[in-house]
Design a protein around this motif. Structure first.
Motif, PDB file in Angstrom:
ATOM      1  N   MET A  63      15.004 -59.856  41.615  1.00 16.60           N
ATOM      2  CA  MET A  63      14.121 -58.765  42.022  1.00 16.60           C
ATOM      3  C   MET A  63      12.619 -59.412  41.780  1.00 16.60           C
ATOM      4  SD  MET A  63      13.246 -55.116  40.063  1.00 16.60           S
ATOM      5  CE  MET A  63      11.335 -55.830  39.343  1.00 16.60           C
ATOM      6  N   THR A  64      12.583 -60.071  40.553  1.00  7.13           N
ATOM      7  CA  THR A  64      11.113 -60.369  40.127  1.00  7.13           C
ATOM      8  C   THR A  64      10.948 -61.613  40.923  1.00  7.13           C
ATOM      9  OG1 THR A  64      12.633 -61.807  38.649  1.00  7.13           O
ATOM     10  CG2 THR A  64      11.465 -59.840  37.570  1.00  7.13           C
ATOM     11  N   GLU A  65      11.830 -62.506  41.461  1.00  6.24           N
ATOM     12  CA  GLU A  65      11.382 -63.722  42.202  1.00  6.24           C
ATOM     13  C   GLU A  65      10.876 -63.256  43.640  1.00  6.24           C
ATOM     14  OE1 GLU A  65      14.872 -66.688  40.699  1.00  6.24           O
ATOM     15  OE2 GLU A  65      14.353 -66.431  42.655  1.00  6.24           O
ATOM     16  N   THR A  66      11.424 -62.426  44.090  1.00 10.05           N
ATOM     17  CA  THR A  66      10.993 -62.062  45.396  1.00 10.05           C
ATOM     18  C   THR A  66       9.764 -61.345  45.427  1.00 10.05           C
ATOM     19  OG1 THR A  66      12.147 -59.948  45.184  1.00 10.05           O
ATOM     20  CG2 THR A  66      13.173 -61.560  46.625  1.00 10.05           C
ATOM     21  N   THR A  67       9.478 -60.334  44.388  1.00 12.37           N
ATOM     22  CA  THR A  67       7.959 -59.659  44.310  1.00 12.37           C
ATOM     23  C   THR A  67       7.165 -60.635  43.897  1.00 12.37           C
ATOM     24  OG1 THR A  67       8.902 -59.355  42.069  1.00 12.37           O
ATOM     25  CG2 THR A  67       8.486 -57.304  43.603  1.00 12.37           C
ATOM     26  N   LEU A  68       7.437 -61.707  43.198  1.00 12.75           N
ATOM     27  CA  LEU A  68       6.427 -62.704  42.480  1.00 12.75           C
ATOM     28  C   LEU A  68       5.989 -63.546  43.988  1.00 12.75           C
ATOM     29  CD1 LEU A  68       7.579 -63.944  39.201  1.00 12.75           C
ATOM     30  CD2 LEU A  68       5.026 -63.168  39.921  1.00 12.75           C
ATOM     31  N   ASN A  69       6.955 -63.918  44.694  1.00  9.14           N
ATOM     32  CA  ASN A  69       6.798 -64.712  45.970  1.00  9.14           C
ATOM     33  C   ASN A  69       6.060 -63.895  46.765  1.00  9.14           C
ATOM     34  OD1 ASN A  69       7.954 -66.770  45.096  1.00  9.14           O
ATOM     35  ND2 ASN A  69      10.043 -66.051  46.093  1.00  9.14           N
ATOM     36  N   ALA A  70       6.388 -62.641  47.018  1.00  7.65           N
ATOM     37  CA  ALA A  70       5.463 -61.726  47.854  1.00  7.65           C
ATOM     38  C   ALA A  70       4.062 -61.768  47.174  1.00  7.65           C
ATOM     39  CB  ALA A  70       6.170 -60.228  47.964  1.00  7.65           C
ATOM     40  N   ALA A  71       3.952 -61.580  46.041  1.00  6.28           N
ATOM     41  CA  ALA A  71       2.513 -61.573  45.313  1.00  6.28           C
ATOM     42  C   ALA A  71       1.774 -62.910  45.672  1.00  6.28           C
ATOM     43  CB  ALA A  71       2.482 -61.129  44.031  1.00  6.28           C
ATOM     44  N   ALA A  72       2.646 -63.873  45.526  1.00  4.11           N
ATOM     45  CA  ALA A  72       1.893 -65.163  45.709  1.00  4.11           C
ATOM     46  C   ALA A  72       1.740 -65.748  46.857  1.00  4.11           C
ATOM     47  CB  ALA A  72       2.830 -66.304  44.746  1.00  4.11           C
ATOM     48  N   GLY A  73       2.335 -64.674  48.051  1.00  3.43           N
ATOM     49  CA  GLY A  73       2.035 -65.131  49.370  1.00  3.43           C
ATOM     50  C   GLY A  73       0.879 -65.258  49.818  1.00  3.43           C
ATOM     51  N   LEU A  74      -0.306 -64.382  49.199  1.00  2.16           N
ATOM     52  CA  LEU A  74      -1.400 -64.177  49.711  1.00  2.16           C
ATOM     53  C   LEU A  74      -2.536 -64.852  48.571  1.00  2.16           C
ATOM     54  CD1 LEU A  74      -1.553 -60.857  51.378  1.00  2.16           C
ATOM     55  CD2 LEU A  74      -2.277 -62.985  52.424  1.00  2.16           C
ATOM     56  N   PRO A  75      -2.475 -66.024  48.163  1.00  5.11           N
ATOM     57  CA  PRO A  75      -3.546 -66.661  47.247  1.00  5.11           C
ATOM     58  C   PRO A  75      -4.853 -66.720  48.029  1.00  5.11           C
ATOM     59  CG  PRO A  75      -2.002 -68.376  47.738  1.00  5.11           C
ATOM     60  CD  PRO A  75      -1.595 -67.229  48.667  1.00  5.11           C
ATOM     61  N   GLU A  76      -5.720 -66.678  47.314  1.00 10.59           N
ATOM     62  CA  GLU A  76      -7.109 -66.513  47.944  1.00 10.59           C
ATOM     63  C   GLU A  76      -7.431 -67.620  48.855  1.00 10.59           C
ATOM     64  OE1 GLU A  76      -8.024 -64.097  44.210  1.00 10.59           O
ATOM     65  OE2 GLU A  76      -7.798 -66.427  44.199  1.00 10.59           O
ATOM     66  N   ARG A 115       5.011 -73.255  49.828  1.00  9.74           N
ATOM     67  CA  ARG A 115       4.399 -72.533  48.698  1.00  9.74           C
ATOM     68  C   ARG A 115       5.584 -71.842  47.991  1.00  9.74           C
ATOM     69  NH1 ARG A 115       1.177 -68.495  50.796  1.00  9.74           N
ATOM     70  NH2 ARG A 115       0.370 -69.702  52.944  1.00  9.74           N
ATOM     71  N   ILE A 116       6.374 -71.270  48.850  1.00  7.86           N
ATOM     72  CA  ILE A 116       7.527 -70.379  48.164  1.00  7.86           C
ATOM     73  C   ILE A 116       8.449 -71.537  47.501  1.00  7.86           C
ATOM     74  CG2 ILE A 116       9.852 -69.528  48.591  1.00  7.86           C
ATOM     75  CD1 ILE A 116       8.370 -68.307  50.878  1.00  7.86           C
ATOM     76  N   LYS A 117       8.527 -72.777  47.987  1.00  3.49           N
ATOM     77  CA  LYS A 117       9.390 -73.881  47.440  1.00  3.49           C
ATOM     78  C   LYS A 117       8.817 -74.102  45.638  1.00  3.49           C
ATOM     79  CE  LYS A 117      11.462 -77.982  49.093  1.00  3.49           C
ATOM     80  NZ  LYS A 117      11.172 -79.028  49.998  1.00  3.49           N
ATOM     81  N   THR A 118       7.384 -74.508  45.917  1.00  2.00           N
ATOM     82  CA  THR A 118       6.830 -74.502  44.670  1.00  2.00           C
ATOM     83  C   THR A 118       6.945 -73.417  43.669  1.00  2.00           C
ATOM     84  OG1 THR A 118       4.896 -75.133  46.044  1.00  2.00           O
ATOM     85  CG2 THR A 118       4.618 -75.959  43.914  1.00  2.00           C
TER      86      THR A 118
END
Lengths: 304, 343
Positions: A1-14, A23-26
């Motif tokens: 759960m944490t992984e997907t939310t984090l990726n979703a959150a990181a999906g829109l960096p500034e 990005r997901i790979k990193t």
């Protein structure tokens, strides 16, 4: 759960010119690095999965009916047939501890979810628009923080009525300030950022910019807050039921089980209070460790 | 160095800042009393009341008037130190709270002193030996400490030190039945007994106090140790420390005189949050140890739905917390000369 939310959150960096896949790979690499380099976080993650499984499948895992009384085996110390012993009515303590997981998790998840949503909305609007709403909501939050929080929760439950729902609301209200403050700060520093101006220039409304462009960037620190807060929410809810609020016997719940066992501890029947207490402690410990681990993933600079 | 007048005006401004918080607290407590489900008058009248006596109580409580007017009445009552009567005992709530407050304060302050005495050296040691075993121990204790439910630690301590080892007295109240409580001067049994030179009673009171205080201290240890470590680490890496070391000052002087004094400021700020936790945890610890403070009063009142008592408790705790925060702020102003009007 944490992984997907984090990726979703990181999906829109500034500012990020790399492709989504990269990005997901990193991110996955980073998460794997954090999990393997810090065995404590890995342990916390394992425990978390275990607690969730117990919460979902508890009633099927428990060896006995948590409510079935049997006076002939009352107050037995831990044995092979009853690992955690039996209580004063002959109920199996292990089964009760397992089944209680769901209720304790449910109370704190609901409470944290409410304060997350309400705190995000209030904090985002206050941070984005400022003005009178910011002043009033800030004053309101300061007032909540002016109370010793557990005491305020007691007062709220006493006023609203002694039920489990009101325990949830009380816990949600005392946690709200933390989310509102994080959301406000995170939104506020981004309200004039380049990507926000770009989004506005392309014709997005204020509400849309706030919800779809700014808020996702505020999510990572909010996620850390959630996981640090979960442990505290569990502690609060269990504390309230320990002093006799909310959950009613014979419902299995960790706080009330410790309260029931407390009367027997001075005469040496320790297992009735210690096992549910230890379960509670382990759950809170897991969420706190997980919160620290998540913080390492999200913001390595804040390590203490 | 700041001029004394500006120092005074800073303190006056802090006092002024506490007023909105105090007002907010009173408004919230008022709304909580009025938010009772159903008819508050029926609650205050008790289950045996008929319609006429409920109407009478509604009038005497002023519940038939508009809300703002009720609030003014409430303020007037508070100004006279009036918090209503407890349903279960019939006693005025304010008197009962004042009678029980010293017990809670004795426990809270003793626990806090104990916690500071352990947390600050531990944080300093961890900061001066980063990555060493002491640092890891500190980190473990810090995470474990905030995870411990106070009521559970209390019970575990009772089981080990009372039941198994027999070192602690029975966890029932402030003083064993064999002793007479000392005449009230400060309301703190240990100090009062020492004042009249009764060492035996002082020792007995201290013995009763130890386990609940350790329970509370374990809980408050974590944030204090964590803050001490973090702020000490930050100070130790700053330039003036390097200069002091380079100038050939001894390690102890650098640590004690230069680093620690600067590191202690954020710790004092944390004390406010710690107080919030302590006052809440107090309730649980008092229940476990049958400690006759205001926390156990509130718990007893909650069980029988004695709302006047609960609201009186919530309000007095909140006022106490606002006052403590004010004291911490003023202390901070006095210690840190950099704090000026324009901060």
């Amino acid at each position: 759960m944490t992984e997907t939310t984090l990726n979703a959150a990181a999906g829109l960096p500034e500012i990020d010119e790399r492709s989504l896949g990269m990005r997901i790979k990193t991110q996955v690499k980073h998460i794997r690095y954090v999990l393997t380099s810090n065995p404590v976080t890995l342990l916390a993650f394992t425990l978390f999965v275990m607690i969730v499984i117990l919460g979902i499948f508890g009633p099927w895992i428990a060896p006995y009916d948590p409510l079935a009384t049997n006076a002939s085996i009352a107050l037995q110390p831990p044995s092979w047939s009853h690992w955690f012993g039996t209580d004063q009515l002959g109920r199996d303590v292990l089964s009760r501890v397992i089944v209680a997981t769901r209720l304790d998790l449910l109370i704190s998840v609901c409470a944290v979810a409410i304060s997350f949503v309400a705190g995000s909305v209030v904090g985002s609007i206050a941070g984005y628009y400022g003005g009178w709403f910011d002043k009033i909501s800030g004053r309101f939050i300061d007032t909540i923080m002016a109370f010793p929080l557990f005491v305020l929760a007691m007062g709220i439950v006493a006023a609203l009525g002694n039920t489990v729902e009101n325990i949830v609301y009380a816990t949600a209200i005392i946690n709200l300030p933390f989310y509102a403050r994080v959301a406000r700060a995170e939104v506020n520093i981004r309200r004039n950022a380049g990507f926000v101006q770009a989004a506005k220039l392309s014709g997005n409304s204020d509400a849309r910019v706030l919800a779809c462009h700014i808020f996702p960037n505020a999510l990572p620190p909010m996620m850390v807050q959630i996981s640090l807060n979960m442990g505290w929410a569990i502690l609060n809810a269990a504390g309230l039921s320990f002093i006799g609020l909310g959950v009613r016997p014979p419902t299995p719940e960790w706080g009330i089980m410790v309260a029931e066992g407390a009367n027997f501890i001075v005469s040496g029947e320790w297992w009735m209070a210690i096992f549910p207490g230890a379960a509670l402690m382990l759950a809170v410990f897991t969420f706190n460790l997980l919160g620290d681990g998540l913080r390492d993933i999200v913001d390595p600079r804040q390590r203490t | 160095m700041a001029a004394p007048t500006s120092r005074l005006s800073t303190i006056a401004r802090r006092l002024g800042q506490a007023l909105p918080a105090l007002f907010g607290v009173i408004v919230v407590t008022f709304l909580l009393t009025r938010a009772l489900p159903g008819d508050p008058a029926a609650y205050f009248a008790g289950p045996a009341a008929d319609a006429k006596s409920i109407a009478q109580i509604r009038e005497s409580l002023g519940l038939d008037r508009p809300l703002p007017e009720q609030f003014l009445l409430y303020l007037k009552d508070l100004a006279r130190g009036e918090m209503g009567n407890s349903i279960s005992t019939g006693q005025p709530v304010a008197e009962e709270l004042i009678r029980r407050l010293p017990a809670s304060l004795e426990l809270t302050f003793f626990a806090l002193l104990l916690s500071l005495a352990i947390a600050v050296p531990m944080g300093v040691l961890a900061a001066t030996h980063p990555g060493k075993p002491i640092d890891h121990i500190c980190r473990f204790i810090v995470t474990a400490g905030v995870s411990l439910p106070t009521f559970f630690t209390g019970l575990a301590l009772v089981f080990v030190f009372y039941y198994l080892l027999g070192w602690a007295p029975s966890p029932l109240g402030r003083l064993d039945f064999a002793y007479v409580s000392p005449p009230t001067v400060t309301g703190f049994y240990v100090i009062d007994a020492l004042l009249i030179g009764d060492l035996e009673t002082a020792w007995a009171a201290l013995a009763q106090l130890t386990l609940p205080a350790i329970t509370l201290a374990l809980f408050t240890l974590a944030p204090l140790a964590r803050m001490t470590r973090a702020s000490m680490l930050q100070v130790l890496s700053s330039e003036f420390i390097r200069t002091a070391r380079a100038a050939g000052l001894s390690g102890a002087t650098v640590l004690g005189t230069y680093a620690f004094r600067n590191a202690v400021l954020p710790v004092i700020t944390t004390l406010g949050m710690v107080f919030s936790f302590t006052l809440g945890a107090n309730v649980l610890v008092e229940k476990v140890f049958a400690w006759p403070g205001i926390g156990s009063y509130a718990v007893e009142a909650l069980v029988v739905s004695d709302y006047a008592a609960v609201q009186g408790f919530v309000l007095s705790m909140a006022v106490l917390f606002v006052a403590l925060n004010l004291v911490i702020d003023i202390l901070y102003t006095l210690i840190d000369p950099r704090i000026q009007l324009d901060d």
